[in-house]
Design an enzyme around this catalytic site. Structure first.
Site, mmCIF file in Angstrom:
data_model
loop_
_atom_site.group_PDB
_atom_site.id
_atom_site.type_symbol
_atom_site.label_atom_id
_atom_site.label_comp_id
_atom_site.label_asym_id
_atom_site.label_seq_id
_atom_site.Cartn_x
_atom_site.Cartn_y
_atom_site.Cartn_z
ATOM 1 N N GLU A 71 1.453 -1.040 -0.040
ATOM 2 C CA GLU A 71 -0.350 -0.304 -0.006
ATOM 3 C C GLU A 71 0.668 1.170 0.164
ATOM 4 O O GLU A 71 1.369 1.590 0.710
ATOM 5 C CB GLU A 71 -0.663 0.073 1.199
ATOM 6 C CG GLU A 71 -1.949 -1.139 1.291
ATOM 7 C CD GLU A 71 -3.022 -0.646 0.361
ATOM 8 O OE1 GLU A 71 -3.019 0.037 -0.044
ATOM 9 O OE2 GLU A 71 -3.869 -2.197 -0.046
ATOM 10 N N CYS B 3 -2.245 9.345 2.684
ATOM 11 C CA CYS B 3 -2.188 8.633 1.677
ATOM 12 C C CYS B 3 -3.133 9.691 0.594
ATOM 13 O O CYS B 3 -3.419 9.417 -0.467
ATOM 14 C CB CYS B 3 -1.988 7.047 1.628
ATOM 15 S SG CYS B 3 -2.548 6.166 2.718
HETATM 16 P P1 NAD Z 1 8.472 5.223 4.064
HETATM 17 O O1 NAD Z 1 8.461 3.967 3.247
HETATM 18 O O2 NAD Z 1 9.761 5.824 4.608
HETATM 19 O O3 NAD Z 1 8.863 3.731 5.383
HETATM 20 C C1 NAD Z 1 7.569 3.213 5.552
HETATM 21 C C2 NAD Z 1 8.191 1.841 6.485
HETATM 22 O O4 NAD Z 1 9.249 1.886 5.712
HETATM 23 C C3 NAD Z 1 9.460 2.024 7.982
HETATM 24 O O5 NAD Z 1 8.681 1.222 8.861
HETATM 25 C C4 NAD Z 1 10.580 2.281 7.775
HETATM 26 O O6 NAD Z 1 11.671 2.579 8.032
HETATM 27 C C5 NAD Z 1 10.447 0.836 6.705
HETATM 28 N N1 NAD Z 1 11.533 1.023 5.323
HETATM 29 C C6 NAD Z 1 12.331 1.978 5.201
HETATM 30 N N2 NAD Z 1 13.150 1.339 4.157
HETATM 31 C C7 NAD Z 1 13.277 0.313 3.858
HETATM 32 C C8 NAD Z 1 13.667 -0.975 3.221
HETATM 33 N N3 NAD Z 1 14.958 -0.386 2.367
HETATM 34 N N4 NAD Z 1 12.934 -2.302 3.498
HETATM 35 C C9 NAD Z 1 11.748 -2.484 3.932
HETATM 36 N N5 NAD Z 1 11.635 -0.860 5.208
HETATM 37 C C10 NAD Z 1 12.305 -0.089 4.527
HETATM 38 O O7 NAD Z 1 6.964 5.712 4.454
HETATM 39 P P2 NAD Z 1 6.486 7.049 5.602
HETATM 40 O O8 NAD Z 1 6.917 8.272 5.323
HETATM 41 O O9 NAD Z 1 6.849 6.356 7.254
HETATM 42 O O10 NAD Z 1 5.423 6.783 5.311
HETATM 43 C C11 NAD Z 1 4.478 7.687 4.250
HETATM 44 C C12 NAD Z 1 4.149 6.673 2.511
HETATM 45 O O11 NAD Z 1 3.424 5.809 3.049
HETATM 46 C C13 NAD Z 1 3.531 8.177 2.020
HETATM 47 O O12 NAD Z 1 4.164 7.759 0.180
HETATM 48 C C14 NAD Z 1 2.442 7.490 2.178
HETATM 49 O O13 NAD Z 1 1.421 7.451 0.568
HETATM 50 C C15 NAD Z 1 2.393 5.941 1.750
HETATM 51 N N6 NAD Z 1 0.938 5.339 2.754
HETATM 52 C C16 NAD Z 1 0.162 4.422 2.137
HETATM 53 C C17 NAD Z 1 -0.876 4.246 2.660
HETATM 54 C C18 NAD Z 1 -1.906 3.594 1.846
HETATM 55 O O14 NAD Z 1 -2.608 2.795 2.621
HETATM 56 N N7 NAD Z 1 -1.046 3.299 0.046
HETATM 57 C C19 NAD Z 1 -1.550 4.418 4.145
HETATM 58 C C20 NAD Z 1 -0.507 5.766 4.611
HETATM 59 C C21 NAD Z 1 0.914 5.797 3.955
#
Ligand code: NAD
Length: 496
Positions: free
Chosen positions: A249, A283
């Site tokens: 997501e 999001c």
């Molecule tokens: P992010 O991608 O920076 O981090 C998300 C998670 O991934 C964190 O727990 C982080 O530690 C982990 N992570 C980072 N690099 C990784 C890797 N290489 N491998 C595995 N895990 C890793 O996102 P964020 O800044 O926390 O959240 C914002 C983003 O989330 C926005 O793009 C938003 O649109 C999206 N989002 C989407 C939904 C949806 O349902 N579509 C809902 C909420 C947020």
């Protein structure tokens, strides 16, 4: 002195094997240190996975209704703790209390929904093509589920994933966002108090390194990720190579269309909430506003006026309407996009700066910002900013509006304000998003409906509702032949 928190691994609260920690600070006041949390790595994930495999063996044998009973108790405890959780969440994430209460409520709804599903994990019984033979399916848990979550819904998103995964009989390893670890700590305490066997849940704090180790661990059979599209893509590559089941997501660039016949008062309330609620860090946030040319100037003037009156501050104060961004990088990114938007020809109608008030200096605040004169070619109309920035685009016909709304790589949510029922249905059919709202903003998902997006937002799975239970289970097919003879499917019942 700020407290040092621990991981929950193999039934114990323990520090990261390396001893490293990260700081968790209040984004509205960075002098407020909430605590230090483990900065975990591969060794911590290894230990968690070993224990979770044992947890899985126990938990998968517990009948579905009994698993549901544990989740019902979780729902009861979350209800009793709603105010405490909301307050803790606002302190570490920044959004206003009304929104963090909603976040907790979503977890409660998800717990009760999953609890009832424990008595309803239906399979199918299907007539066999051969006599004296039964054919049926049932759902089998997968094993250990690795859950990786973002910062913006500190309780709702982990529980959207965790409760259905547990209900289906899986053990889980949660790697929450390093920006909001405290809420997950409180969630795991609650699960244990509700009677979840300890090895069934493992909590491993940390950032990219821990997330990557979780995705790469061979015993973690299913990964559910919510976060940015860039991170999701790299996780997708690993899971593809390892043949893991994966739900992604990711980002959004959601449009609200306000047509010439719209109820403008209603649309105004909708866009204020959609664009500036959660400081634009959803999001599903409304990040593009498509205004019909006949209402464009009038509506933009009213919107700018209303948005200029939004009160910024600590989300725990009753007066606050817009909290801070999550951290310095998020605010820098917003600033860069506002500059790029203007360089590419957009007109700054409101905001475009940090607030001047001394009261807000210690937090990551940014003023609600409106850019007008935007076109589909502008980067601010195509890329996810994830902050309080709204790009306004003028259109002439509904055909144009739908084309513009669809002209982005993402496909999460969309909304249309109109009084015309025919246009509403046309939009529902033609807007390329997983969710469309009519006469409501782009945000407002309910826990008992499927949630997710298309294009670069998702990979075809849904959270929430009934569909998520398919994601966390394998379908097993069983045939029972009680004819006492060898019956060959496709052969013995067709005599050529
Ligand atoms: P992010 O991608 O920076 O981090 C998300 C998670 O991934 C964190 O727990 C982080 O530690 C982990 N992570 C980072 N690099 C990784 C890797 N290489 N491998 C595995 N895990 C890793 O996102 P964020 O800044 O926390 O959240 C914002 C983003 O989330 C926005 O793009 C938003 O649109 C999206 N989002 C989407 C939904 C949806 O349902 N579509 C809902 C909420 C947020």
């Amino acid at each position: 002195m700020a407290r040092t928190f621990k991981n929950f691994v193999d039934g114990e609260w323990i520090p990261a094997e390396s001893g490293a920690t990260l700081e968790n600070r209040n984004p509205a006041d960075t002098t407020d240190l909430i605590g230090r949390f483990p900065l975990s790595g591969r060794a911590d994930i290894r230990r968690a996975a070993r224990s979770a495999m044992q947890g899985f063996r126990l938990w998968s044998r517990v009948p579905g209704p009994a698993r549901g009973d544990v989740l019902r108790r979780v729902g009861d405890l979350l209800t009793a703790r709603k105010e405490m959780l909301a307050d803790a969440m606002t302190r570490e994430m920044g959004k206003v209390l009304a929104e963090t209460r909603g976040d907790v409520q979503e977890a409660i709804d998800t717990a009760y929904y999953a609890a009832t599903e424990g008595r309803r994990l239906f399979g199918h019984t299907v007539p066999s093509e051969l006599p004296s033979k039964w054919a049926m399916t049932y759902r089998r848990p997968i094993g250990v589920a690795g859950l990786i979550t973002p910062f913006n819904f500190p309780l709702a998103i982990p529980t959207w994933k965790m409760f259905p995964a547990l209900l289906c009989g899986n053990a889980v390893i949660l790697k929450p966002s390093e920006d909001v670890p405290h809420t997950s700590h409180l969630l795991v305490e609650t699960l244990l108090e509700a009677g979840l066997p300890p090895q069934v849940i493992q909590l491993v704090h940390g950032g990219e390194e821990a997330g990557r180790a979780l995705v790469e661990h061979p015993d973690v059979g299913v990964i559910s990720f919510t976060g940015s599209t860039a991170t999701g893509s790299s996780i997708g590559e690993t899971c593809g190579r390892m043949h893991k089941r994966l739900s992604l997501e990711m980002g959004g660039k959601n449009a609200m269309i306000v047509h010439e016949d719209a109820d403008l008062d209603l649309a105004l309330d909708g866009v204020l909430w959609g664009a500036f609620g959660t400081t634009g860090q959803r999001c599903t946030a409304t990040s593009r506003l498509l205004l019909h040319r006949k209402v464009h100037d009038r509506f933009l003037a009213r919107l700018s006026d209303a948005a200029s009156g939004l009160v910024l501050g600590d989300g725990r104060s009753a007066k606050t309407q817009v909290g801070p961004l999550i951290h310095a990088d998020a605010r820098d990114k917003v600033e860069r996009y506002v500059a790029v938007g203007q360089e590419q020809g957009a007109e700054l109608v409101l905001g475009g700066a940090r607030p001047r008030s001394r009261r807000l200096k210690a937090g990551w605040f940014y003023r609600p910002t409106i850019l007008a004169g935007v076109t589909s070619k502008h980067r601010v109309a195509r890329e996810e900013i994830f902050g309080p920035v709204l790009s306004v685009i003028r259109y002439s016909t509904m055909r144009d509006a739908i084309r513009i709304a669809n002209a982005v790589p993402y496909g999460l949510s969309s909304s249309l304000y109109t009084q015309d029922v025919n246009l509403s249905f046309r939009a529902m059919e033609e807007l390329d998003t997983g969710i469309t709202y009519i006469n409501a903003p782009t945000i407002g998902a309910e826990a008992h409906l499927p949630f997710g997006g298309i294009k670069q937002t998702g990979n075809g799975h849904r959270e929430g509702g009934w569909e998520v239970f398919d994601f966390y289970a394998e379908t097993k097919v069983c045939y029972v032949d009680y004819s006492g003879t060898l019956q060959r499917a496709q052969i013995d019942n067709y005599d050529d």
